[in-house]
Design a protein around this motif. Structure first.
Motif, PDB file in Angstrom:
ATOM      1  N   ILE A  10       0.776  -1.340  -0.021  1.00  0.00           N
ATOM      2  CA  ILE A  10      -0.236  -0.027  -0.078  1.00  0.00           C
ATOM      3  C   ILE A  10       0.784   1.186  -0.046  1.00  0.00           C
ATOM      4  CG2 ILE A  10      -1.742   1.078   1.165  1.00  0.00           C
ATOM      5  CD1 ILE A  10      -2.510  -1.730   0.203  1.00  0.00           C
ATOM      6  N   GLY A  11       0.984   1.996  -1.181  1.00  0.00           N
ATOM      7  CA  GLY A  11       1.871   3.032  -1.263  1.00  0.00           C
ATOM      8  C   GLY A  11       2.839   2.919  -2.456  1.00  0.00           C
ATOM      9  N   ASP A  34      -1.631   2.629  -4.982  1.00  0.00           N
ATOM     10  CA  ASP A  34      -1.355   4.100  -4.659  1.00  0.00           C
ATOM     11  C   ASP A  34      -2.293   4.961  -4.804  1.00  0.00           C
ATOM     12  OD1 ASP A  34       1.338   5.771  -3.653  1.00  0.00           O
ATOM     13  OD2 ASP A  34       0.052   6.727  -5.282  1.00  0.00           O
ATOM     14  N   ALA A  35      -2.665   5.839  -4.202  1.00  0.00           N
ATOM     15  CA  ALA A  35      -3.846   6.938  -4.081  1.00  0.00           C
ATOM     16  C   ALA A  35      -3.520   7.892  -5.502  1.00  0.00           C
ATOM     17  CB  ALA A  35      -4.008   7.664  -2.869  1.00  0.00           C
ATOM     18  N   LYS A 127      -7.071   4.498  -3.398  1.00  0.00           N
ATOM     19  CA  LYS A 127      -6.738   4.948  -2.057  1.00  0.00           C
ATOM     20  C   LYS A 127      -7.175   4.075  -0.820  1.00  0.00           C
ATOM     21  CE  LYS A 127      -7.725   8.673   1.224  1.00  0.00           C
ATOM     22  NZ  LYS A 127      -6.399   8.881   1.701  1.00  0.00           N
ATOM     23  N   GLY A 156       2.298  -1.799   4.641  1.00  0.00           N
ATOM     24  CA  GLY A 156       2.066  -0.342   4.636  1.00  0.00           C
ATOM     25  C   GLY A 156       2.928   0.363   4.309  1.00  0.00           C
ATOM     26  N   ASP A 158       2.369   3.615   3.066  1.00  0.00           N
ATOM     27  CA  ASP A 158       1.537   4.610   2.921  1.00  0.00           C
ATOM     28  C   ASP A 158       1.513   5.896   3.680  1.00  0.00           C
ATOM     29  OD1 ASP A 158       0.686   2.881   4.814  1.00  0.00           O
ATOM     30  OD2 ASP A 158      -1.496   3.202   4.370  1.00  0.00           O
ATOM     31  N   SER A 162      -0.709   6.831   7.449  1.00  0.00           N
ATOM     32  CA  SER A 162      -0.812   5.404   7.010  1.00  0.00           C
ATOM     33  C   SER A 162      -2.025   4.814   7.434  1.00  0.00           C
ATOM     34  CB  SER A 162       0.153   4.590   7.504  1.00  0.00           C
ATOM     35  OG  SER A 162      -0.148   3.386   7.224  1.00  0.00           O
ATOM     36  N   ALA A 302       5.642   5.540   7.071  1.00  0.00           N
ATOM     37  CA  ALA A 302       4.304   4.647   7.901  1.00  0.00           C
ATOM     38  C   ALA A 302       4.823   4.257   9.219  1.00  0.00           C
ATOM     39  CB  ALA A 302       3.605   3.850   6.965  1.00  0.00           C
TER      40      ALA A 302
END
Length: 401
Positions: A10-11, A34-35, A127, A156, A158, A162, A302
């Motif tokens: 995530i990220g 990723d957002a 996201k 994580g 992110d 996070s 994070a």
């Protein structure tokens, strides 16, 4: 591991992309979420130095040192220190062959990592809203765009806020009491020769010993990024009646706040191209640890968001990603891999985060104006990077026998 594990990163910043790259080198097929809409969808910030004892080791593990060297600026290691009158207090010029901490633009680093992943690895526009356990170590991931997925391991990467960290710990970033305006100077050697002369080939730091500082850094393509920093409450602009989106209002305020700074230094405050971007310094408690949760772990900001003093954040993020990927490849289970990774990451990041946060606090202190502002010995710093890099490689070779 009898079946290929489903690994979700995530990220898509340096930590996540590095982790995915090294995992792919070991034959795994992670998915990065990723957002951002694309790798270059937002301003990634300025330049950073990659240290021989951390970031460069990760790049070597990923097979990317040659690609890094085509983008990095060895000359960018140069540093100078001036007082607020413009007097040079300290200078460092890297010796011939010194590559202990070359500079690279953040955006170039992120793009380089992304372009060396297998096509389709990164899912942009995802996201994360929640990671929910659904049995065993498996977590269901729910994204703001309506997508969902399940993973045997959620990594994580992110960043400061996070969503994955919320599952592991209640720790949240704390404001460090320092605000800054991020500004840029384009085509600096032609359009802003006075700024070019002050910044030189690398970085220039200046402080007045009263909680105010200016930091300017060379970036690629004739750009200098400047950071005008000062101690303040988060809502300082409300009390001061300053509209931070109004360039002229900010300039007027800075000229008053930095009124004792000399005419030589004033262009750093007022001659920027484009608007000022308001930012602030935050950090997680250090050292930060958490109780193990099967199927989850953290890397990068994070796990250990810290003040930027010392430049350890991104370097640790890259090393985190590489080390976790190696552990996944070497251990018999994902749980054992996470335990191995966290056992090394917790003490390393805790020590550096604590020292970085203390350095920022001291640098912006408004009392004891002398000792807190002494510049580090950069030559010794570079030698320390090389020494620690050799020791790291020695210990890793012993561990992996």
């Amino acid at each position: 591991m009898t079946a290929p594990p489903r690994i979700a990163v995530i990220g898509g910043g340096p930590a996540g992309l590095m982790c995915a790259r090294v995992l792919q080198g070991h034959g795994f097929q992670p998915v990065v979420y990723d957002a951002d809409a694309a790798v270059d969808a937002r301003d990634p910030g300025g330049t950073l130095d990659l240290h021989a004892d951390s970031g460069q080791i990760a790049l070597e593990d990923a097979g990317l040192m040659a690609a890094f060297r085509t983008l990095a600026r060895v000359e960018g290691q140069a540093k100078s220190r001036r007082d607020h009158h413009g007097t040079v207090l300290n200078e460092f010029v890297p010796a011939e062959g010194d590559e202990a901490a070359p500079e690279i633009d953040r955006g170039l680093l992120r793009t380089m990592l992304y372009e060396h992943l297998e096509p389709g690895t990164v899912r942009w526009g995802h996201k994360l809203l929640a990671a929910t356990p659904v049995g065993g170590a498996v977590h269901r991931l729910e994204f703001a765009n309506g997508a969902h997925a399940e993973a045997d391991l959620v990594i994580g990467a992110d960043g400061a806020w996070s969503a994955v960290r919320r599952v592991l710990t209640d720790a949240v970033p704390q404001y460090l009491g320092v605000q800054f305006f991020d500004a840029r100077f384009d085509d600096v050697d032609t359009r802003h020769p006075e700024v070019a002369a002050i910044v030189g080939e690398g970085h220039m730091f200046s402080t007045d010993g009263a909680g105010r500082a200016v930091i300017v850094q060379r970036n690629s393509n004739g750009v200098v990024r400047g950071y005008v920093a000062f101690r303040a409450e988060l809502d300082w602009h409300v009390a001061a009646g300053v509209d931070v989106t109004d360039r002229e209002a900010v300039r007027s305020h800075l000229l008053k706040e930095f009124g004792e700074w000399s005419a030589i230094m004033r262009p750093l405050l007022t001659e920027n191209d484009g608007d000022y971007v308001q930012r602030s310094f935050w950090a997680l408690p250090a050292p930060l640890t958490w109780d193990h949760v099967p199927g989850l772990t953290l890397i990068g900001d994070a796990a250990h968001l810290m003040a930027p003093f010392g430049g350890h954040g991104t370097n640790l993020a890259l090393l985190d990603g590489a080390e976790l990927a190696h552990a996944i490849a070497k251990e018999d289970s994902l749980d054992d891999a996470v335990a191995r990774y966290e056992a090394a990451m917790f003490p390393r990041s805790g020590q550096l985060a604590g020292s970085s946060n203390t350095a920022l606090t001291r640098f912006f202190a408004t009392t004891s104006p002398d000792a807190p502002h002494l510049p580090p010995d950069h030559a010794q710093e570079h030698e320390d990077y090389r020494t620690r890099a050799a020791e790291y490689r020695r210990l890793r070779a012993e561990r992996d026998r």
